[in-house]
Scaffold this active site. Structure first.
Site, short mmCIF file in Angstrom:
data_model
loop_
_atom_site.label_atom_id
_atom_site.label_comp_id
_atom_site.label_asym_id
_atom_site.label_seq_id
_atom_site.Cartn_x
_atom_site.Cartn_y
_atom_site.Cartn_z
N GLY A 13 0.82 -1.28 -0.02
CA GLY A 13 -0.02 0.04 0.16
C GLY A 13 0.96 1.31 -0.15
N TYR A 156 -12.93 -2.99 11.40
CA TYR A 156 -11.83 -2.39 11.19
C TYR A 156 -10.88 -2.75 12.67
CZ TYR A 156 -8.25 1.35 10.35
OH TYR A 156 -6.97 1.90 10.26
N SER A 157 -11.43 -2.37 13.76
CA SER A 157 -11.03 -2.73 15.17
C SER A 157 -10.69 -4.08 15.14
CB SER A 157 -11.98 -2.06 16.31
OG SER A 157 -12.32 -0.74 16.14
N SER A 159 -9.95 -6.33 12.79
CA SER A 159 -9.02 -6.69 12.05
C SER A 159 -7.55 -6.02 12.62
CB SER A 159 -9.15 -6.18 10.70
OG SER A 159 -8.75 -4.43 10.63
N LYS A 160 -7.73 -4.99 13.03
CA LYS A 160 -6.25 -4.12 13.54
C LYS A 160 -6.03 -4.85 14.94
CE LYS A 160 -5.78 -1.40 10.32
NZ LYS A 160 -4.46 -1.21 9.39
P1 NDP Z 1 -4.65 5.17 2.13
O1 NDP Z 1 -6.11 4.90 1.91
O2 NDP Z 1 -4.23 6.58 1.99
O3 NDP Z 1 -4.05 4.20 1.15
C1 NDP Z 1 -4.03 2.79 1.47
C2 NDP Z 1 -3.24 2.19 0.51
O4 NDP Z 1 -3.29 0.67 0.71
C3 NDP Z 1 -3.22 2.38 -1.24
O5 NDP Z 1 -1.90 2.48 -1.38
C4 NDP Z 1 -3.80 1.33 -1.67
O6 NDP Z 1 -3.71 0.94 -2.87
C5 NDP Z 1 -3.45 -0.14 -0.70
N1 NDP Z 1 -4.41 -0.98 -0.66
C6 NDP Z 1 -5.52 -1.00 -0.52
N2 NDP Z 1 -5.91 -2.38 -0.60
C7 NDP Z 1 -5.02 -3.18 -1.05
C8 NDP Z 1 -5.04 -4.35 -1.76
N3 NDP Z 1 -6.04 -5.17 -1.55
N4 NDP Z 1 -3.78 -4.92 -2.02
C9 NDP Z 1 -2.65 -3.85 -2.31
N5 NDP Z 1 -2.78 -2.66 -1.77
C10 NDP Z 1 -4.10 -2.15 -1.30
O7 NDP Z 1 -4.45 4.75 3.55
P2 NDP Z 1 -3.47 5.38 4.85
O8 NDP Z 1 -2.24 5.79 4.25
O9 NDP Z 1 -4.12 6.18 5.54
O10 NDP Z 1 -3.51 3.82 5.71
C11 NDP Z 1 -2.33 3.33 5.70
C12 NDP Z 1 -2.44 2.19 6.75
O11 NDP Z 1 -2.54 2.78 7.89
C13 NDP Z 1 -3.59 1.21 6.77
O12 NDP Z 1 -3.46 0.05 7.20
C14 NDP Z 1 -4.44 2.05 7.85
O13 NDP Z 1 -5.63 1.33 8.26
C15 NDP Z 1 -3.54 2.38 8.85
N6 NDP Z 1 -4.04 3.74 9.66
C16 NDP Z 1 -4.24 4.98 9.04
C17 NDP Z 1 -4.76 5.85 9.83
C18 NDP Z 1 -5.04 7.27 9.38
O14 NDP Z 1 -5.52 8.05 10.20
N7 NDP Z 1 -4.96 7.67 8.08
C19 NDP Z 1 -4.78 5.52 11.19
C20 NDP Z 1 -4.43 4.27 11.72
C21 NDP Z 1 -4.32 3.40 11.06
P3 NDP Z 1 -4.19 2.08 -4.17
O15 NDP Z 1 -3.52 3.36 -4.20
O16 NDP Z 1 -3.66 1.40 -5.34
O17 NDP Z 1 -5.57 1.91 -4.12
#
Ligand code: NDP
Length: 244
Positions: A13, A156-157, A159-160
């Protein structure tokens, strides 16, 4: 790190948000970074271009982390080309919020498949490669929601929280193999994931009075992936402005 050419890293991601900042940070530290993503070709290329513009090295690696076979194939291809993977950051994740009573099975499954089964699909083949080299750094991006629970986010909770349990258990399995396994649990971070939320209301719940930046999360991840963090394993580091 394990060799002169610098470590090989895979960040899931990494096309956007926290993953992009983590990829940039690891590249800055000298890693060759594989930028995994799901669908967003342009954004993944932009991550790679930014890394190259800063003098770093990497490559895009598109695969769906919910797909066990394609994840294993992608890891195999990296190991074949580079001989190893030293660093894995399980960052890809999604949210799809609903009150639990209204949550259809597919909404439960989609979030758990991505955030938790994605860990299994990518980490298992990577661990097998790391064990052979007797070196590894695995960091998974959990969430404050996985520690406290959050209304509207039972899927979500769960899964985390599962990701945190998996991290702690795998750390115990890997202790003697020189592979550390940790999690970072961010609070509210300024990325696309917060689209549609009331930011002022969120900020009022954070002692720091503001959202975090992806770079602030990336600093913690970068440290856990470094040689300095060699005796830290099975831990969860919060990056949340004092929220919990
Ligand atoms: P974004 O929504 O900005 O980015 C999500 C990323 O995950 C993208 O690169 C997306 O790819 C990729 N992705 C989603 N599904 C898949 C998949 N099936 N296979 C491969 N890649 C995938 O998320 P954030 O940067 O905000 O979050 C990153 C992590 O941090 C997550 O795990 C989130 O749960 C966690 N998090 C975020 C918080 C926040 O406030 N932002 C708070 C706490 C945790 P593509 O661009 O191609 O769609």
């Amino acid at each position: 790190m394990t060799n002169k050419e610098g470590p090989v890293a895979l960040v899931t991601g990494a096309s956007r948000g926290i993953g992009r900042a983590v990829a940039a940070r690891l590249a800055e530290e000298g890693a060759f970074v594989f930028i995994n993503y799901f669908s967003n070709d342009d954004q993944a290329k932009a991550t790679l271009e930014a890394i190259r513009a800063a003098g770093g090295k990497g490559e895009c690696a598109r695969f769906d982390i919910t797909d066990t076979e394609s994840s294993a194939e992608a890891v195999k291809a990296i190991v074949k080309a580079h001989g190893r993977i030293d660093i894995l950051v399980n960052n890809a994740g999604i949210r799809e919020d609903r009150l639990f009573a209204l949550m259809k099975p597919e909404v439960w499954t989609k979030v758990v498949d991505t955030n938790l089964s994605g860990f299994y699909n990518v980490t298992r083949p990577v661990v097998r490669a790391m064990v052979k080299k007797k070196y590894g750094r695995i960091v998974s991006i959990a969430s404050a929601s996985g520690l406290t629970g959050n209304a509207g986010q039972v899927n979500y909770s769960a899964s985390k929280a599962g990701l945190i349990g998996a991290t702690k258990a795998l750390a115990r399995e890997m202790g003697k193999a020189n592979i550390t396994v940790n999690a970072v649990a961010p609070g509210f971070i300024q990325t696309d994931m917060l689209d549609g939320l009331d930011i002022e209301q969120l900020e009022s719940t954070i002692p720091a009075g503001r959202l975090g930046t992806p770079e602030e999360v990336a600093h913690a991840v970068g440290f856990l992936c470094s040689d300095q963090a060699s005796y830290i394993t099975g831990q969860v580091i919060g990056v949340n402005g004092g929220m919990i």
